[in-house]
Enzyme design. Structure first.
Site, PDB file in Angstrom:
ATOM      1  N   TYR A  83      18.895  -0.187  48.596  1.00  0.00           N
ATOM      2  CA  TYR A  83      18.590  -1.325  47.606  1.00  0.00           C
ATOM      3  C   TYR A  83      19.560  -2.416  47.931  1.00  0.00           C
ATOM      4  O   TYR A  83      19.020  -3.490  47.991  1.00  0.00           O
ATOM      5  CB  TYR A  83      18.905  -0.866  46.268  1.00  0.00           C
ATOM      6  CG  TYR A  83      18.515  -1.960  45.148  1.00  0.00           C
ATOM      7  CD1 TYR A  83      17.391  -2.526  44.904  1.00  0.00           C
ATOM      8  CD2 TYR A  83      19.535  -2.647  44.425  1.00  0.00           C
ATOM      9  CE1 TYR A  83      16.997  -3.374  44.072  1.00  0.00           C
ATOM     10  CE2 TYR A  83      19.467  -3.686  43.561  1.00  0.00           C
ATOM     11  CZ  TYR A  83      18.261  -4.123  43.475  1.00  0.00           C
ATOM     12  OH  TYR A  83      17.927  -5.124  42.655  1.00  0.00           O
ATOM     13  N   SER A 114      20.775 -10.131  43.786  1.00  0.00           N
ATOM     14  CA  SER A 114      21.450  -9.330  43.144  1.00  0.00           C
ATOM     15  C   SER A 114      22.893  -9.020  43.336  1.00  0.00           C
ATOM     16  O   SER A 114      23.484  -9.540  44.565  1.00  0.00           O
ATOM     17  CB  SER A 114      20.949  -7.610  43.326  1.00  0.00           C
ATOM     18  OG  SER A 114      21.657  -6.712  42.693  1.00  0.00           O
TER      19      SER A 114
END
Length: 255
Positions: A159, A146
């Site tokens: 995250y 990501s």
């Protein structure tokens, strides 16, 4: 299911029944690859298989939970028992359910993300490499990182930490196994229009205008755009690429 063992290539996509996973499966099925989708929801998986096979493609679904080492083992045991080989893998399943500054973040949610995003992916990656080496024909693996694995992202610290771990695993595996015919890479998507993002916007966890403004291209990405990058990394067209994180982020990383 009886054993199908043949020369048809086989791919596993975790979290493959929706979004980026399903779009990647669509491209692989078109190449003549048999795609094994995994996920926690059998009904969703069945619908995805029906969609992918309606024009003659080859796909199946196995219920698997990336939070469970036993479930991960069962997934790959099933694939090898039924098809006898593993050529491609996409470690796509993951959790993103924390929107708080670090001082206010929920340790329980962080632990859940670590279990799925890091340990679950690690166990999949480990087994995938083992089977590709044992098969004697090598293979290709793509991990879902990501932009949060390459940058600090406010209100997404836990995250981001898990996706930084994915980047570390990817680069190390690329160094360790590319000379043995197993190429491991990752993609780092920006914000993508998936059900997860849509639900978060609906619940007020994210503001769509703010997310869009993060990307110089002026919009969020589409699942098929990430799938195209994954498909390339899985293919022989990327045969000189190993241990790389491919940014597909609408220009985010260029800022």
């Amino acid at each position: 299911m009886s054993s199908i063992k043949s020369d048809k290539k086989v791919a596993v996509i975790t979290g493959g029944a929706t979004g980026i996973g399903k779009e990647t499966a669509r491209l692989l099925v078109a190449d003549g690859v048999h795609v094994v989708l995994s996920g926690r929801r059998a009904d969703v998986g069945a619908r995805a298989v029906e969609e992918l096979t309606k024009d003659g493609g080859s796909a199946s679904f196995v219920v698997a939970d990336m939070d469970s080492p036993e479930s991960i083992k069962a997934l790959f045991d099933s694939v090898l028992a039924d098809y006898g080989r593993l050529d491609h893998a996409v470690n796509n399943a993951g959790l993103a359910h924390e929107t708080a500054a670090i001082a206010d973040a929920d340790p329980v949610k962080f632990q859940e993300m670590l279990s799925t995003n890091v340990m679950g992916l690690f166990l999949c990656l480990q087994r995938e490499i083992q089977e590709m080496l044992a098969g004697g024909h090598g293979g290709t693996i793509v991990n879902l990182a990501s932009i949060a694995g390459l940058n600090g992202i406010p209100w997404s610290g836990p995250y981001a930490a898990t996706k930084h771990a994915v980047v570390g695993l990817t680069k190390t595996a690329g160094l360790e196994y590319s000379s043995q015919g197993v190429r491991v890479n990752a993609v780092a998507p920006g914000a993508i229009k998936t059900d997860i993002i849509a639900n978060a916007i609906t619940l007020g966890q994210y503001d769509e205008d703010t997310i869009t403004a993060m990307h110089p291209i002026g919009r969020m990405g589409l699942p098929r755009e990430i799938a195209a990058g994954i498909h390339w990394l899985l293919s022989d067209e990327s045969s000189f690429v190993a241990g790389t994180v491919l940014n597909i982020d609408g220009g985010f990383q260029a800022k």
